[in-house]
Design an enzyme around this catalytic site. Structure first.
Site, PDB file in Angstrom:
ATOM      1  N   ASP A 140       0.829  -1.205   0.000  1.00 55.69           N
ATOM      2  CA  ASP A 140       0.000   0.000   0.000  1.00 55.69           C
ATOM      3  C   ASP A 140       0.871   1.265   0.000  1.00 55.69           C
ATOM      4  OD1 ASP A 140      -2.333   1.580   0.358  1.00 55.69           O
ATOM      5  OD2 ASP A 140      -2.024   1.582   2.536  1.00 55.69           O
ATOM      6  N   GLU A 384       3.408  -8.367   7.116  1.00 53.84           N
ATOM      7  CA  GLU A 384       2.141  -8.990   6.746  1.00 53.84           C
ATOM      8  C   GLU A 384       2.268  -9.968   5.581  1.00 53.84           C
ATOM      9  OE1 GLU A 384      -0.902  -6.051   6.166  1.00 53.84           O
ATOM     10  OE2 GLU A 384      -0.856  -5.421   8.259  1.00 53.84           O
ATOM     11  N   TYR A 437      -6.594  -3.340  12.583  1.00 52.22           N
ATOM     12  CA  TYR A 437      -7.347  -2.122  12.243  1.00 52.22           C
ATOM     13  C   TYR A 437      -8.809  -2.303  12.623  1.00 52.22           C
ATOM     14  CZ  TYR A 437      -3.221  -0.389   9.880  1.00 52.22           C
ATOM     15  OH  TYR A 437      -1.957   0.077   9.611  1.00 52.22           O
ATOM     16  N   GLU A 473       1.091  -1.807  14.194  1.00 48.02           N
ATOM     17  CA  GLU A 473       0.305  -0.836  13.410  1.00 48.02           C
ATOM     18  C   GLU A 473      -1.100  -0.775  13.984  1.00 48.02           C
ATOM     19  OE1 GLU A 473       0.026  -1.498   9.142  1.00 48.02           O
ATOM     20  OE2 GLU A 473       2.174  -1.940   9.014  1.00 48.02           O
TER      21      GLU A 473
HETATM   22  C1  BDP Z   1      -1.431  -2.404   6.819  1.00 50.78           C
HETATM   23  C2  BDP Z   1      -0.150  -2.401   5.981  1.00 50.78           C
HETATM   24  C3  BDP Z   1       0.250  -0.973   5.594  1.00 50.78           C
HETATM   25  C4  BDP Z   1      -0.949  -0.244   5.033  1.00 50.78           C
HETATM   26  C5  BDP Z   1      -2.042  -0.199   6.093  1.00 50.78           C
HETATM   27  C6  BDP Z   1      -3.280   0.556   5.603  1.00 50.78           C
HETATM   28  O1  BDP Z   1       0.905  -3.003   6.682  1.00 50.78           O
HETATM   29  O2  BDP Z   1       1.298  -1.012   4.651  1.00 50.78           O
HETATM   30  O3  BDP Z   1      -0.656   1.043   4.574  1.00 50.78           O
HETATM   31  O4  BDP Z   1      -2.421  -1.532   6.344  1.00 50.78           O
HETATM   32  O5  BDP Z   1      -4.086  -0.056   4.907  1.00 50.78           O
HETATM   33  O6  BDP Z   1      -2.017  -3.647   6.839  1.00 50.78           O
HETATM   34  O7  BDP Z   1      -3.408   1.731   5.874  1.00 50.78           O
END
Ligand code: BDP
Length: 579
Positions: A140, A384, A437, A473
């Site tokens: 991404d 990932e 997330y 993250e």
């Molecule tokens: C995570 C990835 C990261 C993405 C992020 C996203 O590791 O590179 O930019 O998601 O979607 O899973 O913002």
């Protein structure tokens, strides 16, 4: 023999080429581009046969072939690490003409590159013109290309210092610097090493090419916000003398050395035997116009923002950053998780031997480049990957054991988003790093689910592996200036509340086994075009131009609170200089 093409444009180095012109085909170009320039070197480099002349490319994305005066001198695969070639003999062949350096760079990603990608030809002639293809990737961020870091010419004597390895330790008040020096180009040589403190005083010395230096009353290297004087660096001056029938050679190198230790227990990360909590960020090398090109004003601005935020660490998501950045980390005491470009390994064919062999070679290059940075406290071999796939077990076992053999002094991890029960590589890592997330990609809009789901995540991983965990993250997109209360997705309010909910759970778990939290992301960054991205990823707490969103102030408050609770603030925070 080269012919000049009719379409030659000015291109700055270092910079990505994509955003420099108004030409859309160059922005999204896939394939070979050619860089060329002529340089005049000092006459002594040509006349003195005792001098080695080296061409060094800091990084070029992705595959490079280099010629000097029309003669191929090297090729290199991989977009984020340096490579070199000796070019002295070529200069001497044609001493009267300037030295022409030509670098061809190809950004095509395949199943076996790192990161992997694939080229897909669209064969339906009713919808696509002849030969139409796209570059697919599973990561991404924008696949910026070009020569991203400085290209240098430097010299050494014919007999030269090829490498230095330093491993540090301490016992009570005594620092221990285990070093070894490797020499090339001399049958026999004498080596003298001198360790100097910041005042230039010699604190230890030796005349052996390897050994242990003892430093009385050692000043340890401490992270920012863990000590009043973070980032203390000694200087190891290594001096080589060698003689052959023609001449005497002297080579000198000064290596900054931070004396510190790193250890991992079942629930803690220890720096100098004290628990270290990562409160930091994930970054990208990314900016307007220059893309991924090294840009000093941006680097320094980012360090100022990191320190303003009260962050003590970052991860080099998702590839090795410029070594100039790591040198800054050493000096400022910013702790680094150093990541390979192993991002987006999702296709089962990218777990085969060809990919693994290349990944091992990249780890060799990365460890050789970064092993002496005290700021680097852990290697991350991937982000990932499809770690639930059966081949992931052998792949990560091999990769992690290889990295540990290269560097037994640092923990090794990879970053997972897989389910704890299905993850094949987790048994081999030292620290579990999890990305999640909640209320964004999972149950979008449901902020109220974060604490339950995050609690389950932590308990599951810790319950199964009994290893410390970093939330590597978490975050949410926020388009700057978009507001809504009650919070809805993409507003600054929503990003803030996601963070707050995560923080509440971190506070419960950090007393137990959670050893860190790294926000995704430090700043907005460019991605490929797609229906989920509005001119890039907006999960930054700063905009791409480094202006704070509301979440930046929230994070700042939290990080300084954590620093006050767990660390020792640097002297300048107590006696700030007037602006
Ligand atoms: C995570 C990835 C990261 C993405 C992020 C996203 O590791 O590179 O930019 O998601 O979607 O899973 O913002």
């Amino acid at each position: 023999m080269f012919c000049q093409t009719d379409h030659v444009i000015d291109m700055p180095v270092p910079a990505s080429y994509n955003d420099i012109t108004q030409d859309p085909t160059l922005r999204d170009f896939i394939g070979w581009v050619w860089y060329e320039r002529e340089v005049t070197v000092p006459a002594r480099w040509i006349t003195d046969e005792g001098i080695r002349v080296v061409l060094r490319v800091g990084s070029a994305h992705y595959y490079s072939v280099v010629w000097v005066n029309g003669v191929k001198v090297t090729e290199h695969e991989g977009g984020h690490l340096p490579f070199e070639a000796e070019i002295g003999t070529l200069l001497r062949k044609e001493p009267t003409i300037p030295c022409r350096i030509t670098i061809a760079v190809n950004n095509t990603l395949t199943l076996h590159t790192l990161p992997p990608g694939s080229i897909q030809y669209m064969n339906d002639s009713t919808r696509y013109p002849d030969g139409f293809f796209v570059q697919n990737t599973n990561f991404d961020f924008y696949n910026y290309a070009g020569i991203h870091r400085p290209v240098l010419l430097y010299t050494t004597p014919k007999a030269y210092l090829d490498d230095i390895t330093v491993v540090t330790d301490f016992k009570d008040n005594t620092g221990l610097v285990r070093y070894s020096v490797s020499v090339q180009g001399a049958a026999s040589a004498t080596v003298k090493v001198t360790l100097m403190d910041t005042g230039g005083h010699c604190v230890a010395s030796s005349n052996e090419p390897s050994g242990v230096l003892k430093v009385a009353d050692v000043n340890l290297w401490w992270p920012y916000l863990m000590h009043e004087n973070p980032g203390y660096l000694y200087s190891l001056e290594v001096r080589l003398m060698a003689t052959d029938e023609r001449s005497t050679y002297e080579d000198v190198y000064a290596l900054p050395v931070g004396i510190r230790t790193v250890n991992v227990t079942s629930n803690q990360f220890l720096i100098n035997n004290k628990p270290f909590y990562f409160h930091g960020v994930n970054k990208h090398e990314d900016a307007d116009i220059r893309g991924k090109g090294l840009d000093w004003p941006l680097v320094v601005k980012d360090f100022n923002l990191i320190k303003w935020l009260g962050a003590n660490s970052f991860r080099t998501s998702h590839y090795p950053y410029a070594e100039e950045i790591l040198q800054m980390c050493d000096r400022h005491g910013i702790v680094v998780i150093d990541e390979s470009p192993g991002v987006g390994i999702k296709d089962i064919r990218s777990f085969g031997n060809a990919s693994l062999t290349h990944h091992l070679a990249v780890m060799d290059e990365l460890v050789r480049r970064d092993k002496n940075h005290p700021s680097v406290v852990m290697w991350s071999v991937a982000n990932e990957p499809a770690s639930e796939m059966p081949p992931a077990e052998n792949y990560f076992k091999t990769l992690i054991l290889h990295t540990k053999a290269l560097d037994p002094t640092r923990p090794v991890t990879y970053i997972t988003d897989s389910n704890y029960a299905r993850d094949k590589g987790a048994p081999f890592v030292d620290v579990i790093c999890v990305n999640s997330y909640f209320s964004w990609y999972h149950d979008p809009g449901h902020l109220e689910l974060i604490s339950l789901q995050l609690n389950t995540q932590f308990e599951d991983w810790y319950g199964k592996y009994k290893k410390p965990i970093i939330q590597s993250e978490y975050g949410a997109d926020a388009v700057p200036g978009i507001h809504n209360d009650p919070p809805v997705m993409f507003t600054e309010e929503y990003q803030k509340v996601v963070l707050q909910n995560y923080h509440n759970m971190f506070d419960q778990k950090r007393k137990k086994y959670v050893i860190g939290e790294l926000i995704w992301n430090f700043a907005d960054f460019m991605t490929t075009q797609g229906i989920t991205r509005v001119v890039g990823n907006k999960k930054g707490i700063f905009t791409r131009q480094r202006q704070p969103k509301a979440a930046a102030f929230l994070l700042k408050e939290r990080y300084w609170k954590l620093a006050n609770e767990t660390g020792t603030l640097p002297l300048w925070t107590k006696y700030p200089c007037p602006l």
